[in-house]
Motif scaffolding. Structure first.
Motif, mmCIF file in Angstrom:
data_model
loop_
_atom_site.group_PDB
_atom_site.id
_atom_site.type_symbol
_atom_site.label_atom_id
_atom_site.label_comp_id
_atom_site.label_asym_id
_atom_site.label_seq_id
_atom_site.Cartn_x
_atom_site.Cartn_y
_atom_site.Cartn_z
ATOM 1 N N TYR A 199 13.292 -2.301 -25.209
ATOM 2 C CA TYR A 199 11.867 -2.608 -25.303
ATOM 3 C C TYR A 199 11.555 -3.919 -24.590
ATOM 4 N N TYR A 200 10.358 -4.010 -24.056
ATOM 5 C CA TYR A 200 9.955 -5.237 -23.376
ATOM 6 C C TYR A 200 8.610 -5.717 -23.901
ATOM 7 N N ARG A 201 8.435 -7.058 -23.831
ATOM 8 C CA ARG A 201 7.143 -7.663 -24.150
ATOM 9 C C ARG A 201 6.375 -7.968 -22.869
ATOM 10 N N ASP A 202 7.087 -8.486 -21.889
ATOM 11 C CA ASP A 202 6.483 -8.782 -20.587
ATOM 12 C C ASP A 202 7.035 -7.793 -19.570
ATOM 13 N N LEU A 203 6.147 -7.234 -18.778
ATOM 14 C CA LEU A 203 6.556 -6.213 -17.813
ATOM 15 C C LEU A 203 7.567 -6.787 -16.822
ATOM 16 N N PRO A 204 8.737 -6.144 -16.692
ATOM 17 C CA PRO A 204 9.727 -6.635 -15.720
ATOM 18 C C PRO A 204 9.224 -6.493 -14.292
ATOM 19 N N ALA A 205 9.847 -7.219 -13.372
ATOM 20 C CA ALA A 205 9.524 -7.093 -11.950
ATOM 21 C C ALA A 205 9.895 -5.691 -11.469
ATOM 22 N N LEU A 206 8.976 -5.064 -10.722
ATOM 23 C CA LEU A 206 9.147 -3.665 -10.339
ATOM 24 C C LEU A 206 9.253 -3.512 -8.830
ATOM 25 N N GLU A 207 9.992 -2.487 -8.409
ATOM 26 C CA GLU A 207 10.046 -2.097 -6.996
ATOM 27 C C GLU A 207 8.899 -1.164 -6.648
ATOM 28 N N TRP A 208 8.638 -0.195 -7.521
ATOM 29 C CA TRP A 208 7.557 0.751 -7.297
ATOM 30 C C TRP A 208 7.117 1.363 -8.616
ATOM 31 N N ARG A 209 5.965 2.006 -8.581
ATOM 32 C CA ARG A 209 5.431 2.718 -9.755
ATOM 33 C C ARG A 209 5.113 4.154 -9.354
ATOM 34 N N GLN A 210 5.074 5.020 -10.380
ATOM 35 C CA GLN A 210 4.792 6.436 -10.129
ATOM 36 C C GLN A 210 4.236 7.059 -11.403
ATOM 37 N N ILE A 211 3.288 7.973 -11.257
ATOM 38 C CA ILE A 211 2.716 8.669 -12.411
ATOM 39 C C ILE A 211 3.356 10.044 -12.529
ATOM 40 N N HIS A 212 3.774 10.372 -13.735
ATOM 41 C CA HIS A 212 4.359 11.691 -14.031
ATOM 42 C C HIS A 212 3.485 12.378 -15.066
ATOM 43 N N ALA A 213 3.209 13.660 -14.842
ATOM 44 C CA ALA A 213 2.284 14.390 -15.707
ATOM 45 C C ALA A 213 2.920 15.664 -16.240
ATOM 46 N N ASP A 214 2.516 16.018 -17.426
ATOM 47 C CA ASP A 214 2.867 17.317 -18.012
ATOM 48 C C ASP A 214 1.581 17.906 -18.565
ATOM 49 N N THR A 215 1.127 19.009 -17.992
ATOM 50 C CA THR A 215 -0.148 19.597 -18.407
ATOM 51 C C THR A 215 0.094 20.847 -19.243
ATOM 52 N N ALA A 216 -0.623 20.948 -20.342
ATOM 53 C CA ALA A 216 -0.458 22.082 -21.263
ATOM 54 C C ALA A 216 -1.089 23.331 -20.680
#
Length: 484
Positions: free
Chosen positions: A298-315
């Motif tokens: 678990y984290y309190r402060d967001l770690p340094a990131l290389e990239w972000r991506q959104i993942h979805a699951d639709t019902a």
């Protein structure tokens, strides 16, 4: 025409003979004179299944119901008295057993008190013998008896009906040695306590562990009644009768006895593991099954990131019994961990699903820092239309084809999670639900939050990244402790 007292008496006797449930209602005032009876359809279901044993329709019966559901009173006290009196089967021999001798004796004493009551004797004069009338065993003049003993020290007597009431305590179910001891007794000792091939074994209990006596009984093909406290499609089991009358997910089993406020308090107090087993009758391994809760960091402060991506699951559908649609924003930290940044979850029809997807994308697109690479959506059913529309709007959508089943994908992700490489925001209001769903998989009511998790773990490990870095130790901003 007015009925005379004798007529009323005869009607009562006949009604009791025909229905265990009606007899239970009549006998209540003897057993609990200071407490008003609260009756519900779940109690009718228990009575129907016990009647099936009485009429020879079942010889092996398992009933899983939440605590406080009158299971012990109906099965160990009222049912034997009904057989001896209204059914005129006083020759039947009952063995009652539980994980503690005291509990077995408790029900023995209640049954004897009911049978010896003036109310019972005036209608069904069953004579108990003076030479065998103790708290652990009492006998009648037709050689029927009811005897109490501890489950794991069952010796001596045999019965026409053997009643096993809660073979495990809550503490025993958390000990591998004690759990195995109870299962061994159930497999090897209990079957030898029946009189003949017409004798019955009735096991009534709450679920405490995925490897408890119930699991063995199900494996052995016992007739099964399972009533969860809150309705879950596919969870209820009925061997006899009309089945669970509920249709709405979350609907309570026994609101007359356990109203919403009380059940909510129980859920908040007991925790997700105990709720899953004792209330919902779907135990999961404590700490998780394929995925252990202790593996997450678990984290309190967001770690340094290389990239972000959104993942979805639709019902596929939005009914109460269907899964939710979920959008999760994940990032890959500069030290190689999968970092869950944000999540939304709901049951949305197509127009609202599009609105939620678009808003979630724009929200995270507006955040500066590590680039937002894409939104990955499974190219199936509702996801297909969503992909097409978002692409026309200029969203970087990547269709996903999942070649493996969810359990296989869980095992694929498990080692990475176990290594402490999945970081979750400890302050999120949706975190408990996420952890509960992960820990109860694959036996939980829902698993919609897990597909994006598995996709993200895969991409963080194997997907294209801007630079290659070894997985390093968890950064100082991460809280490296077991939250549970």
């Amino acid at each position: 025409m007015l009925l005379t007292p004798d007529d009323l008496h005869a009607c009562e006797v006949e009604l009791a003979k025909r229905s265990l449930a009606d007899f239970a209602r009549m006998a209540w005032h003897v057993l609990e004179p200071a407490t008003a009876l609260k009756w519900g359809w779940a109690l009718d279901a228990i009575c129907e299944h016990l009647e099936a044993v009485s009429y020879g329709q079942s010889r092996r019966l398992l009933m899983n119901v939440p605590p406080g559901s009158m299971k012990s009173l109906l099965t160990g006290v009222i049912w034997p008295a009904w057989e001896w009196g209204p059914r005129d089967r006083a020759e039947l021999r009952f063995l009652g057993t539980a994980h503690k001798q005291d509990l077995a004796v408790r029900d023995n004493l209640k049954c004897r008190r009911l049978i010896q009551s003036d109310w019972y004797q005036k209608r069904w004069p069953v004579n108990l013998t003076s030479d065998q009338n103790a708290k652990t065993k009492f006998e009648n003049d037709r050689t029927g008896f009811r005897e109490a003993m501890a489950f794991e020290s069952m010796t001596g007597s045999r019965g026409d009906n053997v009643i096993l009431d809660d073979p495990h305590s809550v503490d025993d179910a958390n000990s591998v040695a004690k759990l195995l001891s109870g299962v061994t007794t159930f497999r090897e000792a209990l079957p030898s306590r029946v009189n003949n091939d017409r004798s019955a074994i009735v096991c009534v209990m709450q679920r405490l562990n995925e490897a408890d006596v119930s699991a063995v009984a199900i494996e052995l093909g016992y007739d099964h009644l399972c009533i969860p406290m809150r309705y879950e499609p596919g969870r209820s089991k009925w061997a006899f009768g009309s089945g669970d009358p509920r249709t709405v997910e979350g609907e309570l089993m026994f609101p007359e006895r356990f109203p919403e406020a009380q059940v909510t308090e129980l859920e908040n107090t007991m925790g997700s593991y105990a709720v899953a087993g004792q209330l919902q009758q779907r135990p999961a391994p404590r700490g998780g099954g394929i995925i252990k809760t202790a593996w997450f960091r678990y984290y309190r402060d967001l770690p340094a990131l290389e990239w972000r991506q959104i993942h979805a699951d639709t019902a596929q559908k939005t009914g109460e019994e269907n899964d939710y649609s979920v959008f999760q924003c994940w990032g890959r930290s500069i030290t190689g961990q999968a970092v869950l940044i944000d999540q939304i979850r709901g049951k949305w029809e197509a127009p609202e699903l599009l609105t939620q997807a678009r808003s979630f994308w724009l929200k995270h697109k507006a955040i500066t820092g590590a680039p937002l690479r894409a939104m990955k959506i499974e190219d199936k059913v509702s996801g297909t239309g969503l992909i097409q529309t978002l692409r026309r709007e200029g969203v970087a959508v990547v269709p996903v084809q999942r070649a493996k089943d969810k359990v296989s994908r869980a095992y694929d992700a498990a080692a990475f999670i176990e290594s402490g490489n999945v970081l979750l925001p400890e302050w999120s209001d949706w975190l408990d639900g996420f952890i509960s769903e992960a820990s109860t998989f694959p036996s939980g009511a829902h698993d919609d939050q897990l597909d994006p998790l598995f996709d993200a773990v895969h991409d963080v490990q194997f997907g294209p990244v801007t630079q290659t870095r070894p997985v390093a130790a968890i950064p100082r901003t991460v809280t490296a402790f077991n939250r549970r």
